[in-house]
Scaffold this motif. Sequence first.
Motif, mmCIF file in Angstrom:
data_model
loop_
_atom_site.group_PDB
_atom_site.id
_atom_site.type_symbol
_atom_site.label_atom_id
_atom_site.label_comp_id
_atom_site.label_asym_id
_atom_site.label_seq_id
_atom_site.Cartn_x
_atom_site.Cartn_y
_atom_site.Cartn_z
ATOM 1 N N ALA A 219 21.535 27.086 49.034
ATOM 2 C CA ALA A 219 22.712 26.219 48.968
ATOM 3 C C ALA A 219 23.482 26.398 47.674
ATOM 4 N N GLN A 220 22.803 26.851 46.605
ATOM 5 C CA GLN A 220 23.458 27.024 45.310
ATOM 6 C C GLN A 220 23.868 28.470 45.041
ATOM 7 N N ALA A 221 23.674 29.342 46.005
ATOM 8 C CA ALA A 221 23.939 30.766 45.808
ATOM 9 C C ALA A 221 25.423 31.064 46.027
ATOM 10 N N ALA A 222 26.140 31.332 44.955
ATOM 11 C CA ALA A 222 27.567 31.628 45.066
ATOM 12 C C ALA A 222 27.819 32.948 45.784
ATOM 13 N N GLU A 228 26.742 31.940 55.835
ATOM 14 C CA GLU A 228 25.414 32.490 55.551
ATOM 15 C C GLU A 228 24.466 31.408 55.056
ATOM 16 N N LYS A 229 24.954 30.504 54.227
ATOM 17 C CA LYS A 229 24.118 29.394 53.752
ATOM 18 C C LYS A 229 23.663 28.530 54.927
ATOM 19 N N GLN A 230 24.579 28.249 55.834
ATOM 20 C CA GLN A 230 24.235 27.434 57.006
ATOM 21 C C GLN A 230 23.227 28.146 57.897
ATOM 22 N N ARG A 231 23.381 29.460 58.034
ATOM 23 C CA ARG A 231 22.475 30.230 58.875
ATOM 24 C C ARG A 231 21.066 30.225 58.293
ATOM 25 N N VAL A 232 20.949 30.421 56.993
ATOM 26 C CA VAL A 232 19.636 30.396 56.352
ATOM 27 C C VAL A 232 19.001 29.020 56.507
#
Length: 446
Positions: A219-222, A228-232
């Motif tokens: 969630a904090q990965a810019a 992609e954040k939602q998929r992970v």
Amino acid sequence: MNTATLAGAQASTSPGATAREDAALFRKITWRLMPLLCACYVLNYLDRTNVGYAQLQMKEQLGFSDAVFGLGAGIFFIGYAVFEIPSNLMLAKIGVRATLLRIMGLWGLASAAMMFATTPAQFYVLRFLIGVFEAGFAPGVLFYLTLWFPSHRRAQATALFFMAFGAAPIVAGPIAGLTMTYLDGVLSLRGWQWLFLLEGLPSVLLGIAAFGLLSNSPAQAAWLSAAEKQRVARLLAEDQAAHGAAERHTFGAAMRDGRVWLIGFMSFLIILGIYALSFWQPTILKSMGLSVLQIGFYSVIPAVAGIAANIVVGRHSDRSKERRWHFALSAVVGASGLALTTLFMHDAIAAVLCLSLAAMGISAAFTVLWAVPGNFMSKSAAAAGIALISTIGGSAGLVAPMMVGWLKTLTGGFTASLYVLSGALVLSALLMLVALPASALGRGRH
């Protein structure tokens, strides 16, 4: 929407397309995280085990006995064990970036300070402090991986991480041999002093790099898009839900879970072989008449074999979704390699080949074992559970060097200790096959 457009939309959302997208996503995550984490682990290995090479000169120059070195190698794990769980619990609160900065900065400085040790007391204190400062590193990274990879992809990620542990001797041996041979006497410092200095300070710099480059969670990965954040997050949630009871785990439940303690004991049996060899392998090779420089380069061969087995077995275990037999067979291979080494104690080439077989089995078994805990522990319990497993397993680092040193003194050689270590690996295989419940392995991973 025309027919061609509709067909294209359906194709883009087909299971095959989704699988390819997921593979690309986790490839991206792997390439972003693993090179830096692996580099950290290489330095962790160097600063933890360089004393095994340094002793080749220190014993003569400082008058330290095998007993002093055995205790010094072991006392590291007292500090490590005491602070392991608190360090991992702190990681869950402050994140991996701050944790790696703290851990690596302090252990690097303490390791470099080993160059000033001239008495057994100083040697013991610094080894204890290195253990305190390193506590939580490996289990912290393993917990960190559970935040990024679902269980069916975790063995391969874990294999890559532990590949660094296996790769470290490729770096450690030649660096130790060259440093202790060619820098001995430079600026009035002995070769072993240069070894501690040159392998300690880079850890401080890499800790600073980790703080700047890593993200505490997806969630904090810019560098990940919102999609992609939602998929992970969705894949991790589905993976967690697939294991049912894991969501009901709490910190206390993880500590009371017999599976955690059993996996910890199996880890202990495997690590007996890992640390006994990492500390005493240089001495074993020296007893065969090899020079310090030769020992450094001969040590590369088992390391390369261990890496190859690590990757191949970890990947196959993930693809087949099977853990039990991958672990057991690997442990038996490692036991066979140790037992066969006793037949060639006066033949360096044959002994190195046998040690390579042992490294292959031990490395592969260790990787597969660490893919198991995330199958039945929720995120709330994983930090404590993984730290507990690591603490139990890590206590082998206290037992192994002293046990091997004691048996060497008692019997005059390494044969007895290699048989004991071989038996420990066989026992770990039996425990995996007959004692570990299927619930610890997850659905379809028996």
